[in-house]
Design an enzyme around this catalytic site. Sequence first.
Site, mmCIF file in Angstrom:
data_model
loop_
_atom_site.group_PDB
_atom_site.id
_atom_site.type_symbol
_atom_site.label_atom_id
_atom_site.label_comp_id
_atom_site.label_asym_id
_atom_site.label_seq_id
_atom_site.Cartn_x
_atom_site.Cartn_y
_atom_site.Cartn_z
ATOM 1 N N ASP A 76 -12.451 -6.874 9.860
ATOM 2 C CA ASP A 76 -11.708 -7.908 9.387
ATOM 3 C C ASP A 76 -11.530 -7.463 7.929
ATOM 4 O O ASP A 76 -12.181 -7.421 7.159
ATOM 5 C CB ASP A 76 -12.284 -9.168 9.598
ATOM 6 C CG ASP A 76 -11.338 -10.306 9.148
ATOM 7 O OD1 ASP A 76 -10.077 -9.985 8.791
ATOM 8 O OD2 ASP A 76 -11.522 -11.555 9.184
ATOM 9 N N ASP A 135 -3.717 -10.626 6.698
ATOM 10 C CA ASP A 135 -5.223 -10.939 6.859
ATOM 11 C C ASP A 135 -5.093 -10.694 8.579
ATOM 12 O O ASP A 135 -4.502 -11.265 9.227
ATOM 13 C CB ASP A 135 -5.372 -12.342 6.683
ATOM 14 C CG ASP A 135 -7.014 -12.779 7.372
ATOM 15 O OD1 ASP A 135 -7.805 -11.871 7.714
ATOM 16 O OD2 ASP A 135 -7.211 -13.822 6.964
ATOM 17 N N HIS A 188 -6.099 -20.201 9.450
ATOM 18 C CA HIS A 188 -5.725 -20.793 8.237
ATOM 19 C C HIS A 188 -4.090 -20.467 7.847
ATOM 20 O O HIS A 188 -3.854 -19.408 8.054
ATOM 21 C CB HIS A 188 -6.749 -20.674 7.317
ATOM 22 C CG HIS A 188 -7.275 -19.109 6.941
ATOM 23 N ND1 HIS A 188 -6.475 -18.314 6.177
ATOM 24 C CD2 HIS A 188 -7.993 -18.377 7.827
ATOM 25 C CE1 HIS A 188 -6.851 -16.989 6.260
ATOM 26 N NE2 HIS A 188 -8.050 -17.109 7.295
ATOM 27 N N HIS A 221 -7.477 -18.759 1.937
ATOM 28 C CA HIS A 221 -7.308 -20.123 2.762
ATOM 29 C C HIS A 221 -6.475 -20.940 2.062
ATOM 30 O O HIS A 221 -6.990 -21.631 0.932
ATOM 31 C CB HIS A 221 -8.839 -20.709 2.792
ATOM 32 C CG HIS A 221 -9.710 -19.625 3.846
ATOM 33 N ND1 HIS A 221 -11.074 -19.487 3.378
ATOM 34 C CD2 HIS A 221 -9.420 -19.035 4.611
ATOM 35 C CE1 HIS A 221 -11.758 -18.624 4.211
ATOM 36 N NE2 HIS A 221 -10.615 -18.345 4.834
ATOM 37 N N GLU A 267 -6.247 -16.699 13.842
ATOM 38 C CA GLU A 267 -7.374 -15.799 14.308
ATOM 39 C C GLU A 267 -8.273 -16.656 15.272
ATOM 40 O O GLU A 267 -8.348 -17.892 15.049
ATOM 41 C CB GLU A 267 -8.055 -15.354 13.227
ATOM 42 C CG GLU A 267 -8.691 -16.476 12.344
ATOM 43 C CD GLU A 267 -9.564 -15.807 11.151
ATOM 44 O OE1 GLU A 267 -10.368 -15.008 11.242
ATOM 45 O OE2 GLU A 267 -9.310 -16.423 9.894
ATOM 46 N N GLU A 278 -7.187 -11.030 15.238
ATOM 47 C CA GLU A 278 -6.317 -12.079 14.328
ATOM 48 C C GLU A 278 -4.946 -11.526 13.799
ATOM 49 O O GLU A 278 -4.937 -10.052 13.776
ATOM 50 C CB GLU A 278 -7.249 -12.020 13.090
ATOM 51 C CG GLU A 278 -6.472 -12.869 11.716
ATOM 52 C CD GLU A 278 -7.480 -13.136 10.629
ATOM 53 O OE1 GLU A 278 -7.248 -14.070 9.721
ATOM 54 O OE2 GLU A 278 -8.371 -12.328 10.506
#
Length: 417
Positions: free
Chosen positions: A190, A201, A270, A278, A303, A398
């Site tokens: 990740d 992300d 998120h 976040h 994710e 994700e």
Amino acid sequence: MVTAPEEDPVLKKNEEIEENENEEEEEEIAPAGADAKKKKKKKKPKKKKLEQSDPPRIGITKFFPNGVYPEGELQPYKDDNAWRITSEEKRYDEKLAMEDPETTYQHIRRAAEVHRLVRRHARKTIRPGMTMTEIAENIEDGTRALVEANGFESGVGFPTGLSLNHCAAHYSPNAGDTKVLQQGDVLKVDFGVHVNGRIVDSAFTMNFEPTYDKLLEAVKAATDTGIREAGIDVRLGELGAAIQETMESYEVEVNGKVYPVKPIENLSGHSINPYQIHGGKSVMLVANDDQTKMEEGEYFAIETFGSTGRGRVVESGECSHYAKMKDAPHVPLRLTSAKSLLKTINNNFGTLPFCRRYLDRAGESKYLLALNHLVAQGVVQDYPPLCDQLGSMTAQFEHTILLRPTVKEVVSRGDDY
């Protein structure tokens, strides 16, 4: 009267060569009375096309000199928002967004192109026997080189997560970590890339023998469900229900015993804000009553995590991940070392997450007491590793999506996942 000078044949010839750069020599006229002979035209060697190095280390802007980067995968909105794809008004809104250097989609697309190249090399080279530190540094070195890391303009989006087996998230090796990847491990990779604060992300899971193939398949399918069902005006609680339904339709057989794949109920996707990983909205992996809606223009990390264990994580192990709080309180810091460390954090990371290795890289040493003081004062948030029960296995996939006015763009999609 001034007469025009006779044309210089050499100059003329040079001009003709410039006009047609493939022709090195023009026809030569033979002396009078002789047959006119023609010389064969020689072709200039073609300009060598720039190729990416292996490992990839050539900055991505060299390959896109016009600053226009590839779009991600486009998915139309569904149901009540299907009209958006042909709306002139929404197309105009997108045009305005693209022309504004603050909101242009080129930032996130450049970051996504870097992510695709770095992970392609990572997936090709990560093998059992490598240390976690080797894997992390290879990914981070590639990210910094390709995105042409430059302070807050571009760089690593957050620490490289390399969580193993029952550990689902937030593990990155600290200095001195000698952990080695094993053949039977299930590895979550990740990592993030940012350009002008726009963070991509995206994560994937690797295994090196087939026991847990179905676990990976379940989580990948659940993430794809989340992406497909996401959209403007979609309620987050309903999105969680769709993810859960897909995830729970899979099971894994290990040594003759069948395990249901469970979504990890206390982990979530998120929203993502500039320089803030976040962003405030959470996409849970199970059905819930959250009536919050996704909105036009928002970025989300979709994710999902699946587990053969309890489907619930707890904090466990040495912390590596940290981030300065966005609205950090102005509190008196009694430790001089804490003030100095906070200055380093502000100058190097701002509100972007960092890990201890990044502090080492920034020239800090013997900072643990100061760091813990900043955490205790609520200035910095710590993010310890999150693990399910020992003996279970967890997987993660994700993507980052952008809710454009006309269409949903899966910016981090590649030909790998």
